[in-house]
Design a protein around this motif. Sequence first.
Motif, PDB file in Angstrom:
ATOM      1  N   ARG A  96      25.225  17.864 -22.043  1.00  0.00           N
ATOM      2  CA  ARG A  96      25.728  16.798 -22.921  1.00  0.00           C
ATOM      3  C   ARG A  96      25.447  17.117 -24.382  1.00  0.00           C
TER       4      ARG A  96
ATOM      5  N   GLN B  20      27.861  19.713 -25.475  1.00  0.00           N
ATOM      6  CA  GLN B  20      29.178  19.107 -25.642  1.00  0.00           C
ATOM      7  C   GLN B  20      29.230  18.283 -26.919  1.00  0.00           C
TER       8      GLN B  20
ATOM      9  N   GLU C 215      29.595  20.588 -29.864  1.00  0.00           N
ATOM     10  CA  GLU C 215      30.960  21.112 -29.926  1.00  0.00           C
ATOM     11  C   GLU C 215      31.923  20.018 -30.381  1.00  0.00           C
ATOM     12  N   SER C 216      31.734  18.823 -29.899  1.00  0.00           N
ATOM     13  CA  SER C 216      32.571  17.688 -30.303  1.00  0.00           C
ATOM     14  C   SER C 216      32.456  17.436 -31.805  1.00  0.00           C
TER      15      SER C 216
END
Length: 133
Positions: free
Chosen positions: A89, A92, A95-96
């Motif tokens: 998470r 992620q 990266e988000s």
Amino acid sequence: NVEVLLRAGVCLHQQKQYDDAIQHYQAIVSIDAHNPRAHVNWGLAHKAQGEFGKATAQFDKALNIDPHFIDARIRWGNTLYDEARIQARQRQRKESLRLAREAIEQYELALDLDGSIPGLADRILTLKQSVDP
């Protein structure tokens, strides 16, 4: 008495008083150094605090005492699984955020070229709020 300390530690853990629970498990180990349950519960208290390395160290100690103590293996596996999910998470999320910042940059460049694009300023504002809440 070890059983009284163990029950008290579990109650403290359930009340989210993890440091106090850990003190009870440490007391058990000082009385009975070969108590794998105390190490497993101690590890669970560390896990609840997000201290995964300390948790797995306690599960390892429990298994050094009793290599067939299945609960220690399962708890160790659960801890590694949970840590892996948290790490995924976080990756992620990074990266988000990177993609959102890149999108903002592209939208702002587009807006510089044509300031009349409907909804683009709102989209930039929304993205900026998500990047810097």
